[in-house]
Design a protein around this motif. Structure first.
Motif, PDB file in Angstrom:
ATOM      1  N   UNK A  45       6.727 -70.545  76.690  1.00 25.56           N
ATOM      2  CA  UNK A  45       7.111 -70.792  75.304  1.00 25.56           C
ATOM      3  C   UNK A  45       8.335 -71.710  75.263  1.00 25.56           C
ATOM      4  N   UNK A  46       8.344 -72.577  74.288  1.00 24.67           N
ATOM      5  CA  UNK A  46       9.443 -73.510  74.071  1.00 24.67           C
ATOM      6  C   UNK A  46       9.951 -73.373  72.639  1.00 24.67           C
ATOM      7  N   UNK A  47      11.238 -73.203  72.482  1.00 28.91           N
ATOM      8  CA  UNK A  47      11.826 -73.185  71.143  1.00 28.91           C
ATOM      9  C   UNK A  47      11.821 -74.605  70.597  1.00 28.91           C
ATOM     10  N   UNK A  48      11.407 -74.763  69.355  1.00 27.70           N
ATOM     11  CA  UNK A  48      11.260 -76.081  68.749  1.00 27.70           C
ATOM     12  C   UNK A  48      12.342 -76.345  67.706  1.00 27.70           C
ATOM     13  N   UNK A  49      12.515 -75.402  66.794  1.00 29.08           N
ATOM     14  CA  UNK A  49      13.460 -75.608  65.693  1.00 29.08           C
ATOM     15  C   UNK A  49      13.781 -74.272  65.056  1.00 29.08           C
ATOM     16  N   UNK A  97       8.654 -67.576  64.213  1.00 28.16           N
ATOM     17  CA  UNK A  97       9.258 -66.417  64.867  1.00 28.16           C
ATOM     18  C   UNK A  97      10.578 -66.068  64.201  1.00 28.16           C
ATOM     19  N   UNK A  98      10.952 -64.827  64.330  1.00 30.15           N
ATOM     20  CA  UNK A  98      12.270 -64.420  63.877  1.00 30.15           C
ATOM     21  C   UNK A  98      13.308 -64.808  64.920  1.00 30.15           C
ATOM     22  N   UNK A  99      14.482 -65.133  64.437  1.00 30.65           N
ATOM     23  CA  UNK A  99      15.670 -65.344  65.245  1.00 30.65           C
ATOM     24  C   UNK A  99      15.648 -66.680  65.991  1.00 30.65           C
ATOM     25  N   UNK A 100      16.773 -67.027  66.559  1.00 27.50           N
ATOM     26  CA  UNK A 100      16.858 -68.216  67.406  1.00 27.50           C
ATOM     27  C   UNK A 100      16.176 -67.938  68.731  1.00 27.50           C
ATOM     28  N   UNK A 101      15.689 -68.965  69.362  1.00 29.05           N
ATOM     29  CA  UNK A 101      15.109 -68.815  70.683  1.00 29.05           C
ATOM     30  C   UNK A 101      13.666 -68.338  70.659  1.00 29.05           C
ATOM     31  N   UNK A 102      13.183 -67.929  71.811  1.00 32.79           N
ATOM     32  CA  UNK A 102      11.769 -67.578  71.962  1.00 32.79           C
ATOM     33  C   UNK A 102      11.520 -66.083  72.072  1.00 32.79           C
ATOM     34  N   UNK A 103      12.563 -65.268  71.934  1.00 33.99           N
ATOM     35  CA  UNK A 103      12.397 -63.844  72.207  1.00 33.99           C
ATOM     36  C   UNK A 103      12.034 -62.963  71.032  1.00 33.99           C
ATOM     37  N   UNK A 104      12.079 -63.486  69.827  1.00 32.12           N
ATOM     38  CA  UNK A 104      11.839 -62.668  68.650  1.00 32.12           C
ATOM     39  C   UNK A 104      10.371 -62.489  68.332  1.00 32.12           C
ATOM     40  N   UNK A 105      10.074 -61.553  67.427  1.00 29.48           N
ATOM     41  CA  UNK A 105       8.689 -61.355  66.991  1.00 29.48           C
ATOM     42  C   UNK A 105       8.125 -62.654  66.433  1.00 29.48           C
ATOM     43  N   UNK A 106       6.854 -62.918  66.729  1.00 32.74           N
ATOM     44  CA  UNK A 106       6.223 -64.147  66.269  1.00 32.74           C
ATOM     45  C   UNK A 106       4.819 -63.857  65.775  1.00 32.74           C
ATOM     46  N   UNK A 107       4.276 -64.824  65.053  1.00 33.17           N
ATOM     47  CA  UNK A 107       2.922 -64.687  64.551  1.00 33.17           C
ATOM     48  C   UNK A 107       1.896 -65.075  65.604  1.00 33.17           C
ATOM     49  N   UNK A 108       0.654 -65.092  65.182  1.00 34.16           N
ATOM     50  CA  UNK A 108      -0.450 -65.405  66.096  1.00 34.16           C
ATOM     51  C   UNK A 108      -0.524 -66.879  66.441  1.00 34.16           C
TER      52      UNK A 108
END
Length: 116
Positions: A45-49, A97-108
């Motif tokens: 996973x890559x954080x985009x914005x 996704x919630x929060x900054x970064x890639x660790x938060x809950x995300x959708x499908x």
């Protein structure tokens, strides 16, 4: 519970544009940092914005700055990702996704395929 539903993904030619949308529910949306993250085939996973709660502060990963932007409509509990001048390497599943970064809950996620 937290629900995040993305839409707007499509097959697009290089140089094209897309606007992704995400509808959120189950939490205090206007007080929550929201992000877009992506996962290309076989990659991490890559954080985009991301955007702070009221939208006054937004950030885009350096490699995508100038082509991608994030915005939100707190009245509708929605967050958007505008993607311009799409490139082959932007092909990925995009998730809000919630929060900054890639660790938060995300959708499908919603699939974006850039191909000629």
């Amino acid at each position: 519970q937290v629900q995040l539903v993305e839409s707007g993904g499509a097959l697009v030619q290089p140089g094209g544009s897309l606007r992704l949308s995400c509808v959120a529910s189950g939490f205090a949306f206007s007080r929550t940092v929201m992000s877009w993250v992506r996962q290309a085939p076989g990659k991490e996973f890559e954080w985009v914005a991301g955007s702070n709660g009221d939208g006054s502060s937004t950030k885009v990963v350096d490699s995508l700055r100038g082509r991608f932007s994030i915005s939100r409509d707190n009245a509708k509990n929605m967050v958007f990702l505008q993607m311009n001048d799409l490139k082959l390497e932007d092909t990925a599943t995009y998730h809000c996704a919630q929060y900054w970064g890639t660790g938060g809950p995300r959708g499908q996620g919603t699939q974006v395929t850039v191909s000629s």
